[in-house]
Design a protein around this motif. Sequence first.
Motif, PDB file in Angstrom:
ATOM      1  N   VAL A   1      22.091  22.577 -27.894  1.00 24.93           N
ATOM      2  CA  VAL A   1      21.981  21.466 -26.940  1.00 24.93           C
ATOM      3  C   VAL A   1      23.012  21.653 -25.830  1.00 24.93           C
ATOM      4  CG1 VAL A   1      22.008  18.958 -26.672  1.00 24.93           C
ATOM      5  CG2 VAL A   1      21.312  19.968 -28.863  1.00 24.93           C
ATOM      6  N   LYS A   2      22.538  21.702 -24.603  1.00 24.19           N
ATOM      7  CA  LYS A   2      23.415  21.783 -23.441  1.00 24.19           C
ATOM      8  C   LYS A   2      23.249  20.513 -22.623  1.00 24.19           C
ATOM      9  CE  LYS A   2      23.200  26.834 -23.129  1.00 24.19           C
ATOM     10  NZ  LYS A   2      22.825  27.995 -22.273  1.00 24.19           N
ATOM     11  N   GLN A   3      24.375  19.825 -22.385  1.00 25.87           N
ATOM     12  CA  GLN A   3      24.334  18.532 -21.706  1.00 25.87           C
ATOM     13  C   GLN A   3      25.099  18.579 -20.383  1.00 25.87           C
ATOM     14  OE1 GLN A   3      24.836  15.005 -24.193  1.00 25.87           O
ATOM     15  NE2 GLN A   3      25.076  16.327 -25.977  1.00 25.87           N
ATOM     16  N   SER A   4      24.517  17.955 -19.402  1.00 22.33           N
ATOM     17  CA  SER A   4      25.159  17.762 -18.102  1.00 22.33           C
ATOM     18  C   SER A   4      24.679  16.417 -17.577  1.00 22.33           C
ATOM     19  CB  SER A   4      24.790  18.903 -17.143  1.00 22.33           C
ATOM     20  OG  SER A   4      23.389  18.995 -16.982  1.00 22.33           O
ATOM     21  N   PRO A   5      25.330  15.845 -16.576  1.00 24.06           N
ATOM     22  CA  PRO A   5      24.916  14.520 -16.080  1.00 24.06           C
ATOM     23  C   PRO A   5      23.430  14.473 -15.715  1.00 24.06           C
ATOM     24  CG  PRO A   5      27.017  15.129 -15.133  1.00 24.06           C
ATOM     25  CD  PRO A   5      26.533  16.338 -15.882  1.00 24.06           C
ATOM     26  N   GLY A   6      22.688  13.594 -16.399  1.00 25.12           N
ATOM     27  CA  GLY A   6      21.273  13.415 -16.103  1.00 25.12           C
ATOM     28  C   GLY A   6      20.375  14.510 -16.626  1.00 25.12           C
ATOM     29  N   ARG A   7      20.897  15.413 -17.477  1.00 27.13           N
ATOM     30  CA  ARG A   7      20.088  16.536 -17.971  1.00 27.13           C
ATOM     31  C   ARG A   7      20.528  16.944 -19.369  1.00 27.13           C
ATOM     32  NH1 ARG A   7      20.363  22.255 -18.147  1.00 27.13           N
ATOM     33  NH2 ARG A   7      18.328  23.301 -17.808  1.00 27.13           N
ATOM     34  N   ILE A   8      19.552  17.172 -20.248  1.00 27.15           N
ATOM     35  CA  ILE A   8      19.794  17.712 -21.581  1.00 27.15           C
ATOM     36  C   ILE A   8      18.801  18.847 -21.806  1.00 27.15           C
ATOM     37  CG2 ILE A   8      19.837  17.263 -24.061  1.00 27.15           C
ATOM     38  CD1 ILE A   8      20.461  14.364 -23.483  1.00 27.15           C
TER      39      ILE A   8
ATOM     40  N   GLN B   1      14.642  30.519 -23.346  1.00 25.61           N
ATOM     41  CA  GLN B   1      13.867  29.381 -22.854  1.00 25.61           C
ATOM     42  C   GLN B   1      13.888  28.218 -23.843  1.00 25.61           C
ATOM     43  OE1 GLN B   1       9.907  30.643 -21.772  1.00 25.61           O
ATOM     44  NE2 GLN B   1      10.627  31.924 -20.083  1.00 25.61           N
ATOM     45  N   GLY B   2      13.703  27.012 -23.319  1.00 29.93           N
ATOM     46  CA  GLY B   2      13.656  25.808 -24.137  1.00 29.93           C
ATOM     47  C   GLY B   2      13.044  24.689 -23.322  1.00 29.93           C
ATOM     48  N   ILE B   3      13.216  23.456 -23.793  1.00 30.86           N
ATOM     49  CA  ILE B   3      12.647  22.309 -23.071  1.00 30.86           C
ATOM     50  C   ILE B   3      13.768  21.493 -22.434  1.00 30.86           C
ATOM     51  CG2 ILE B   3      10.463  22.079 -24.295  1.00 30.86           C
ATOM     52  CD1 ILE B   3      11.738  20.168 -26.214  1.00 30.86           C
ATOM     53  N   GLU B   4      13.470  20.978 -21.271  1.00 35.10           N
ATOM     54  CA  GLU B   4      14.448  20.259 -20.462  1.00 35.10           C
ATOM     55  C   GLU B   4      14.100  18.776 -20.404  1.00 35.10           C
ATOM     56  OE1 GLU B   4      16.366  21.295 -16.191  1.00 35.10           O
ATOM     57  OE2 GLU B   4      14.226  20.840 -16.139  1.00 35.10           O
ATOM     58  N   PHE B   5      15.120  17.941 -20.528  1.00 42.81           N
ATOM     59  CA  PHE B   5      14.969  16.491 -20.405  1.00 42.81           C
ATOM     60  C   PHE B   5      15.835  16.023 -19.241  1.00 42.81           C
ATOM     61  CE2 PHE B   5      14.197  17.629 -24.770  1.00 42.81           C
ATOM     62  CZ  PHE B   5      13.088  16.873 -25.133  1.00 42.81           C
ATOM     63  N   LYS B   6      15.214  15.298 -18.314  1.00 42.85           N
ATOM     64  CA  LYS B   6      15.945  14.814 -17.153  1.00 42.85           C
ATOM     65  C   LYS B   6      15.871  13.303 -17.034  1.00 42.85           C
ATOM     66  CE  LYS B   6      15.963  18.770 -13.995  1.00 42.85           C
ATOM     67  NZ  LYS B   6      15.600  19.245 -12.637  1.00 42.85           N
ATOM     68  N   LYS B   7      16.905  12.746 -16.407  1.00 44.53           N
ATOM     69  CA  LYS B   7      16.920  11.319 -16.147  1.00 44.53           C
ATOM     70  C   LYS B   7      15.915  10.982 -15.057  1.00 44.53           C
ATOM     71  CE  LYS B   7      20.073   7.456 -15.293  1.00 44.53           C
ATOM     72  NZ  LYS B   7      21.488   7.060 -15.119  1.00 44.53           N
ATOM     73  N   GLU B   8      15.097   9.953 -15.301  1.00 43.86           N
ATOM     74  CA  GLU B   8      14.049   9.588 -14.361  1.00 43.86           C
ATOM     75  C   GLU B   8      14.051   8.087 -14.111  1.00 43.86           C
ATOM     76  OE1 GLU B   8      10.466  11.075 -16.088  1.00 43.86           O
ATOM     77  OE2 GLU B   8      10.939  13.166 -15.666  1.00 43.86           O
ATOM     78  N   SER B   9      13.504   7.701 -12.988  1.00 43.72           N
ATOM     79  CA  SER B   9      13.466   6.279 -12.647  1.00 43.72           C
ATOM     80  C   SER B   9      12.463   5.514 -13.504  1.00 43.72           C
ATOM     81  CB  SER B   9      13.122   6.103 -11.161  1.00 43.72           C
ATOM     82  OG  SER B   9      11.880   6.732 -10.864  1.00 43.72           O
ATOM     83  N   LYS B  10      11.388   6.197 -13.929  1.00 45.38           N
ATOM     84  CA  LYS B  10      10.369   5.562 -14.758  1.00 45.38           C
ATOM     85  C   LYS B  10      10.164   6.392 -16.020  1.00 45.38           C
ATOM     86  CE  LYS B  10       7.776   3.422 -10.955  1.00 45.38           C
ATOM     87  NZ  LYS B  10       6.452   3.314 -10.287  1.00 45.38           N
TER      88      LYS B  10
END
Length: 426
Positions: free
Chosen positions: A156-163, A261-270
């Motif tokens: 798990v790699k974490q940064s502001p608004g992104r995992i 490669q892996g899957i990315e999760f980002k902060k979103e408005s909706k």
Amino acid sequence: MGTRGLARWKKTIGLKWVYKVKYSEDGLIQKHKARLVAKGYSQQPGVGFSEIYAPVARMETIRTCVAIAAQLEAPRAWNSKINSYFIKKGFNRSTSESSLYVKTIDKDFLIVCLYVDDLIYFGTNKAMVEEFKNQMMKEFEMTDLGLMKYFLGIQVKQSPGRIFLSQEKYIEDLLKKFNMSQCKPLSTLMALNKNFQVNDDGEKADSTSYRKLIGSLIYLNTRPNITHSVSLLSRFLNEQIQIHFAAAKRILRYLKGTKTQGIEFKKESKCKLVGYTDSDWAGSIDDRKSTSGYIFCLGSNVISWSSRKQKFVALSSAEAEYIACIDAACEAVWLQRILKDMKFEQCEPTIIHCDNMSSIAMTKNPIFHARSKHIELRYHFIRYLVTQEVISMKFIKTEDQPADIMTKVVTIDKFDKFKKKLKITN
């Protein structure tokens, strides 16, 4: 050890120590772990015990937690004991996921997800999160692993608004295990128009090695793009030949070239739950059964996917798509309940995209009796969900349908297009 209170005709169950080395994301030893366990294998089912249970969260639940955490506070990881402590401290246990606990104070909440004796947690209030950590450390002997970096073999790699979730170390270990570390990488998983079937005349493969390889590939929980290939080859666990083994090794060759490669999760408005469903028709040569596939995203963050052979033979492509829609609808209902427990309730019907107009019409209009009268009654549950506005079926063009990669082998251009849509990246 005493046996006070044990009847004379009863036998005691022995104990044994189980030792395990836990590693960090870079392969270094993080801690040595010891468990004192009962020798349950000496008991007889129905005599010594009636059921076996361990709190294990579904991977869909864990990915949903990560997707929500990307919108909130970064998750942390623990090793801990599991008992009724959470209930005593005001947590509510999810009725849809027994390993999920939620605590609410005013408008703030704290979410805890368990996997046997590993634990991740996150919340909306830092003071609430810190208090939970301190209480747990006072109550139990445990290790605080800080911000989550490695959990269940997932880096798990974490940064502001992104995992970002990947399994590079797991893939490297897999390549070593099957002596494929020096293999030549490939850019595709399977050859187009390649059909697999049970073939008694083919050269037999080593069944133990084949089953170990397929079982290991199933645990790649951050690579939805290989799901169909692994699911297809898992149909031959009892009757595998060298062709099947070669196809499984080809997946390893693909993974070697894409191990970062892996899957990315980002902060979103909706954060709206949206689904995609598809099927092939009579794709299995042996029994002419079809394959159902679905993908669900929270916003654009992929959290759930599946590829599996249908239980019954579909008499038309519309029927195969209709049954696939049912599977997706059931998953949508479960995800809605999980999200509600996590304080991300979906206030609008969940849209599920399908590329077959006839199957969409069957979910909305019972007049299509001639086409559906032979379909098992339980599959018409989707009509109720549509009527109650729990879900909404929408048409999507086949070339824009990402669930296509869950049911069949597609061209490399289409494969790469859907990888990008699902945010499978480096």
